[in-house]
Write a protein that holds these residues in place. Structure first.
Motif, short mmCIF file in Angstrom:
data_model
loop_
_atom_site.label_atom_id
_atom_site.label_comp_id
_atom_site.label_asym_id
_atom_site.label_seq_id
_atom_site.Cartn_x
_atom_site.Cartn_y
_atom_site.Cartn_z
N LYS A 1 -23.20 32.55 30.65
CA LYS A 1 -21.98 32.03 31.29
C LYS A 1 -22.31 30.85 32.19
O LYS A 1 -21.58 29.86 32.24
CB LYS A 1 -21.31 33.14 32.12
N ILE A 2 -23.42 30.98 32.92
CA ILE A 2 -23.80 29.91 33.83
C ILE A 2 -24.16 28.66 33.04
O ILE A 2 -23.75 27.55 33.39
CB ILE A 2 -24.98 30.36 34.72
N ALA A 3 -24.89 28.84 31.95
CA ALA A 3 -25.27 27.69 31.13
C ALA A 3 -24.01 27.00 30.60
O ALA A 3 -23.91 25.76 30.63
CB ALA A 3 -26.17 28.16 29.98
N THR A 4 -23.04 27.79 30.14
CA THR A 4 -21.79 27.22 29.65
C THR A 4 -21.08 26.45 30.75
O THR A 4 -20.63 25.31 30.54
CB THR A 4 -20.87 28.35 29.14
N ALA A 5 -20.98 27.08 31.91
CA ALA A 5 -20.30 26.43 33.03
C ALA A 5 -20.97 25.11 33.38
O ALA A 5 -20.30 24.10 33.64
CB ALA A 5 -20.28 27.35 34.24
N ALA B 1 -20.09 22.45 30.82
CA ALA B 1 -18.71 22.02 30.99
C ALA B 1 -18.59 21.10 32.20
O ALA B 1 -17.96 20.03 32.13
CB ALA B 1 -17.81 23.25 31.16
N PHE B 2 -19.20 21.49 33.30
CA PHE B 2 -19.13 20.69 34.52
C PHE B 2 -19.73 19.31 34.30
O PHE B 2 -19.13 18.30 34.66
CB PHE B 2 -19.87 21.41 35.65
N ASP B 3 -20.91 19.30 33.70
CA ASP B 3 -21.60 18.02 33.48
C ASP B 3 -20.79 17.13 32.54
O ASP B 3 -20.69 15.93 32.76
CB ASP B 3 -23.00 18.26 32.92
N ALA B 4 -20.20 17.75 31.50
CA ALA B 4 -19.40 16.97 30.56
C ALA B 4 -18.18 16.38 31.28
O ALA B 4 -17.87 15.20 31.12
CB ALA B 4 -18.95 17.85 29.40
N GLU C 1 -17.83 15.75 34.41
CA GLU C 1 -18.27 14.73 35.35
C GLU C 1 -18.59 13.42 34.62
O GLU C 1 -18.22 12.33 35.07
CB GLU C 1 -19.52 15.22 36.09
N ALA C 2 -19.26 13.56 33.47
CA ALA C 2 -19.63 12.38 32.70
C ALA C 2 -18.37 11.65 32.22
O ALA C 2 -18.31 10.42 32.26
CB ALA C 2 -20.50 12.78 31.52
N SER C 3 -17.36 12.42 31.81
CA SER C 3 -16.16 11.78 31.26
C SER C 3 -15.34 11.12 32.37
O SER C 3 -14.55 10.22 32.12
CB SER C 3 -15.31 12.80 30.51
N ARG C 4 -15.52 11.61 33.60
CA ARG C 4 -14.83 10.98 34.73
C ARG C 4 -15.52 9.69 35.14
O ARG C 4 -15.08 8.98 36.01
CB ARG C 4 -14.82 11.93 35.93
N GLY C 5 -16.64 9.41 34.51
CA GLY C 5 -17.38 8.19 34.86
C GLY C 5 -18.60 8.60 35.61
O GLY C 5 -19.07 7.93 36.46
N GLU D 1 -20.25 25.36 42.18
CA GLU D 1 -19.13 25.00 41.31
C GLU D 1 -19.65 24.70 39.90
O GLU D 1 -19.11 25.17 38.91
CB GLU D 1 -18.40 23.78 41.88
N ARG D 2 -20.73 23.96 39.86
CA ARG D 2 -21.32 23.61 38.57
C ARG D 2 -21.75 24.86 37.80
O ARG D 2 -21.60 24.92 36.58
CB ARG D 2 -22.54 22.71 38.78
#
Lengths: 145, 145
Positions: free
Chosen positions: A129-133, A136-139, A141-145, B84-85
């Motif tokens: 679950k942590i790896a998934t989270a 998702a978070f990194d993706a 963040e990346a898409s937000r620039g 959060e991450r």
DNA sequence: TAGGCCTGGTCTAGATTTTAGACCAGGAAG
DNA sequence: CTTCCTGGTCTAAAATCTAGACCAGGCCTA
């Protein structure tokens, strides 16, 4: 609606809330809380790992180092000393040809194994679950620039 | 004497031994173990404390800071981001006059409370023993010069 | 007798992490 | 116009951690 929702489903909340409130209630502040000191020590990055290694059986200094390859001698010495000071492990010197030193858990140290095992179990169970989270978070963040 | 002594009294040993062995068995070394990464994070000095604070109810940034007076803004921001991450907490921004941000535990974060509560209980229960051990150790060291 | 290796450390220098606190935008209150 | 609130970011200095040289002392090899 009485303001009490699903109260019986949250025993851990209750427990922690109770503790936290007694810690922060007037007479002493969190900064001086002895429990916090102990938790800090357990979080020492190496402490729990060493306890887990010693949970198998007593180990010699170099054996521990072999089990935990990326600990420096200095930190191993220091962490072992701290654990000894806290009464969690014993240190026994044997007068062998090159002197050898054996470290083992005390009763107090062993009593930590149960809560520690639960934490490890949680970590193992939650790891996907942590790896998934994280992904998702990194993706996001990346898409937000 | 079969070599198995008091085996049924040591479930935590068994559990940890099993885990440890699977971690260090050939295919991956401890240094890369994801469980270890999670344990490291939990040992972050502030992580568990923040989780305990959020276990009471969701808190705003400054509220957390008031609950944990000796954390610096920087570390609070960073630890909250990391949590959060990892999917342990949610961050919600409200467009109030001065914008406010609320942090709360996710389901995953809540699932940590149980093992954490056990660790806290252990720490509380063991604190007198640890204090005694420390005094004894320090006294012995002082008397050795 | 020299050299090398083993033990369990200690010590130092450099890298990393944490802290304290200045600073920022933007709205409200006086 | 100044001050205070929010939730942060940034920097410099302090604390901590790492890598690795070094040490005593006994053993083995030659």
């Amino acid at each position: 609606m009485t303001g009490l929702r699903a109260n019986n489903l949250r025993p851990a909340h209750e427990c922690l809330a109770q503790r936290f409130q007694s810690w922060s209630s007037g007479e002493f502040d969190l900064g001086l809380c002895p429990v916090r000191g102990i938790l800090d020590r357990l979080g020492d990055k190496w402490t729990t790992l060493i306890v887990i290694v010693l949970a198998q059986r007593p180990h010699r200094f170099s054996e521990i180092r072999r089990s935990i390859p990326d600990i420096s001698k200095r930190m191993l010495t220091q962490t072992l000393r701290d654990l000894e000071r806290d009464g969690m492990i014993t240190r026994r010197v044997f007068p062998t040809k090159p002197p050898s030193v054996e470290y083992g858990l005390t009763e107090l140290g062993e009593s930590l194994l149960e809560p520690l095992a639960q934490l490890v179990t949680w970590a193992e169970k939650s790891q996907p679950k942590i790896a998934t989270a994280r992904s998702a978070f990194d993706a996001a963040e990346a898409s937000r620039g």
